[in-house]
Write an enzyme that holds these catalytic residues in place. Sequence first.
Site, mmCIF file in Angstrom:
data_model
loop_
_atom_site.group_PDB
_atom_site.id
_atom_site.type_symbol
_atom_site.label_atom_id
_atom_site.label_comp_id
_atom_site.label_asym_id
_atom_site.label_seq_id
_atom_site.Cartn_x
_atom_site.Cartn_y
_atom_site.Cartn_z
ATOM 1 N N HIS A 83 17.858 -14.009 41.630
ATOM 2 C CA HIS A 83 17.605 -15.405 42.035
ATOM 3 C C HIS A 83 17.922 -15.544 43.522
ATOM 4 O O HIS A 83 18.523 -14.652 44.123
ATOM 5 C CB HIS A 83 18.428 -16.379 41.185
ATOM 6 C CG HIS A 83 19.907 -16.274 41.373
ATOM 7 N ND1 HIS A 83 20.623 -15.152 41.002
ATOM 8 C CD2 HIS A 83 20.813 -17.127 41.918
ATOM 9 C CE1 HIS A 83 21.890 -15.337 41.300
ATOM 10 N NE2 HIS A 83 22.039 -16.522 41.860
ATOM 11 N N HIS A 93 19.922 -17.423 45.434
ATOM 12 C CA HIS A 93 21.178 -17.820 46.063
ATOM 13 C C HIS A 93 21.559 -16.692 47.025
ATOM 14 O O HIS A 93 21.452 -15.508 46.679
ATOM 15 C CB HIS A 93 22.290 -18.009 45.019
ATOM 16 C CG HIS A 93 22.278 -19.357 44.357
ATOM 17 N ND1 HIS A 93 22.649 -19.549 43.048
ATOM 18 C CD2 HIS A 93 21.922 -20.578 44.844
ATOM 19 C CE1 HIS A 93 22.544 -20.842 42.750
ATOM 20 N NE2 HIS A 93 22.102 -21.483 43.824
ATOM 21 N N ASP A 121 24.065 -15.139 48.047
ATOM 22 C CA ASP A 121 24.952 -14.012 47.712
ATOM 23 C C ASP A 121 24.211 -12.903 46.959
ATOM 24 O O ASP A 121 24.774 -11.827 46.747
ATOM 25 C CB ASP A 121 26.202 -14.477 46.934
ATOM 26 C CG ASP A 121 25.904 -15.197 45.644
ATOM 27 O OD1 ASP A 121 24.907 -15.931 45.569
ATOM 28 O OD2 ASP A 121 26.686 -15.039 44.679
ATOM 29 N N HIS A 122 22.938 -13.144 46.613
ATOM 30 C CA HIS A 122 22.160 -12.135 45.897
ATOM 31 C C HIS A 122 21.004 -11.567 46.718
ATOM 32 O O HIS A 122 20.355 -10.625 46.275
ATOM 33 C CB HIS A 122 21.638 -12.700 44.575
ATOM 34 C CG HIS A 122 22.748 -12.997 43.616
ATOM 35 N ND1 HIS A 122 23.030 -12.217 42.518
ATOM 36 C CD2 HIS A 122 23.687 -13.970 43.638
ATOM 37 C CE1 HIS A 122 24.091 -12.711 41.895
ATOM 38 N NE2 HIS A 122 24.505 -13.778 42.554
ATOM 39 N N HIS A 167 20.626 -20.627 34.653
ATOM 40 C CA HIS A 167 21.416 -20.820 35.867
ATOM 41 C C HIS A 167 20.976 -22.133 36.512
ATOM 42 O O HIS A 167 20.076 -22.800 36.011
ATOM 43 C CB HIS A 167 21.205 -19.608 36.791
ATOM 44 C CG HIS A 167 22.217 -19.486 37.883
ATOM 45 N ND1 HIS A 167 23.560 -19.714 37.694
ATOM 46 C CD2 HIS A 167 22.100 -19.143 39.196
ATOM 47 C CE1 HIS A 167 24.199 -19.525 38.833
ATOM 48 N NE2 HIS A 167 23.333 -19.184 39.762
ATOM 49 N N ASP A 172 23.264 -13.994 37.719
ATOM 50 C CA ASP A 172 24.107 -15.155 37.413
ATOM 51 C C ASP A 172 23.521 -15.903 36.231
ATOM 52 O O ASP A 172 22.349 -16.288 36.257
ATOM 53 C CB ASP A 172 24.161 -16.109 38.610
ATOM 54 C CG ASP A 172 24.952 -15.512 39.772
ATOM 55 O OD1 ASP A 172 25.390 -14.358 39.660
ATOM 56 O OD2 ASP A 172 25.114 -16.215 40.773
ATOM 57 N N HIS A 232 30.672 -9.708 39.482
ATOM 58 C CA HIS A 232 30.458 -11.026 40.109
ATOM 59 C C HIS A 232 31.697 -11.912 39.917
ATOM 60 O O HIS A 232 31.627 -13.038 39.450
ATOM 61 C CB HIS A 232 29.204 -11.701 39.495
ATOM 62 C CG HIS A 232 28.676 -12.860 40.283
ATOM 63 N ND1 HIS A 232 29.128 -14.143 40.095
ATOM 64 C CD2 HIS A 232 27.733 -12.942 41.242
ATOM 65 C CE1 HIS A 232 28.466 -14.963 40.907
ATOM 66 N NE2 HIS A 232 27.622 -14.265 41.607
HETATM 67 ZN ZN LIG Z 1 26.002 -15.307 42.626
#
Ligand SMILES: [Zn+2]
Length: 318
Positions: free
Chosen positions: A64, A66, A68-69, A145, A213, A267
Amino acid sequence: MLEIVFLGTGGAVPSPRRHLAAIWMRYSSEEGESFLMDCGEGTQLQLMKAGLSFMQLDRIFITHWHADHWAGLIGLIQTMNLEGRKTPLRVYGPEAERFVDLILELGYWAPRFRVIPVDVPFEGDQETVVYQHPQFRIVSRPAKHSVPAVMYAFQEQDKVNVDIQKAAALGLTQGRVVGALKAEGKVVVRGRTVTLEEVGVRKPGLKAVYTGDTQACPQLVALARGADLLIHDSTYEAQEEDVMHAGAKEAAAAAKEAGVGTLVLTHFSRRYQDVSPLEQEARQVFPRVLSAKDFLKLTLKKGSLDVGDARPPRDKAA
Ligand SMILES: [Zn+2]
């Protein structure tokens, strides 16, 4: 054999000990291939520290969008370009076309190789084959999510062994007919249907699932059913109100319900300097639990899982 190296195991915010989400995988065979699941900030440096080649990566599967990914894509693509890459790079994910195009429009850095986005369905609960290799496939399912998100499964092809003497006794000769039996599970010979079970055995291939996530959800259990390895979002100890992440307990419950071999928690929220309470909480529900850490290396074969460290010895102290 599937090798797995965790390059980043922190959630949302990095820490000196945990980079953001990225997992390198390599299927080893004559037609072996390495690929990434997620590409958080700093992924290219983590690849270098682990002694892994980023030029050999032809596919990156993003769960996805976001940051951080995916934020590591910018630096990784730029370095591939500066190193003279010519072969295309495919980036899979929900809404990949939209976001990959946006990334490529940022700054003055047009890559001289093709970066090809591949959209992955993120609505409903259907399984989709997103990549078919001669010996394995990557399938996806929508996750639960706060934004469009998917989970991925690596599935090795089943191994099928036919007892040639038994097959011959039923009129099956080697070659095309046996090939059809392996592919279809049954074949008609002299007006009679012969099933694979009569003359051979099917051994399920390796299966490893990465959730990205997600909250606990039935489609996760469906995707993870019978997997050898389940790599699961475990941001907190227990799923908290209004937070779109599973906790260690939910991860363990999913692992138990899906009947997986080993559960790997990853995570982690930066609030945990020590993740052993999460591991212990999960173990109360499901016994075979590991906590991921940066550079953890897993080697998965049918019936065995080796646990090691991907860094060369001289780098371990760094
Ligand atoms: Zn994340």
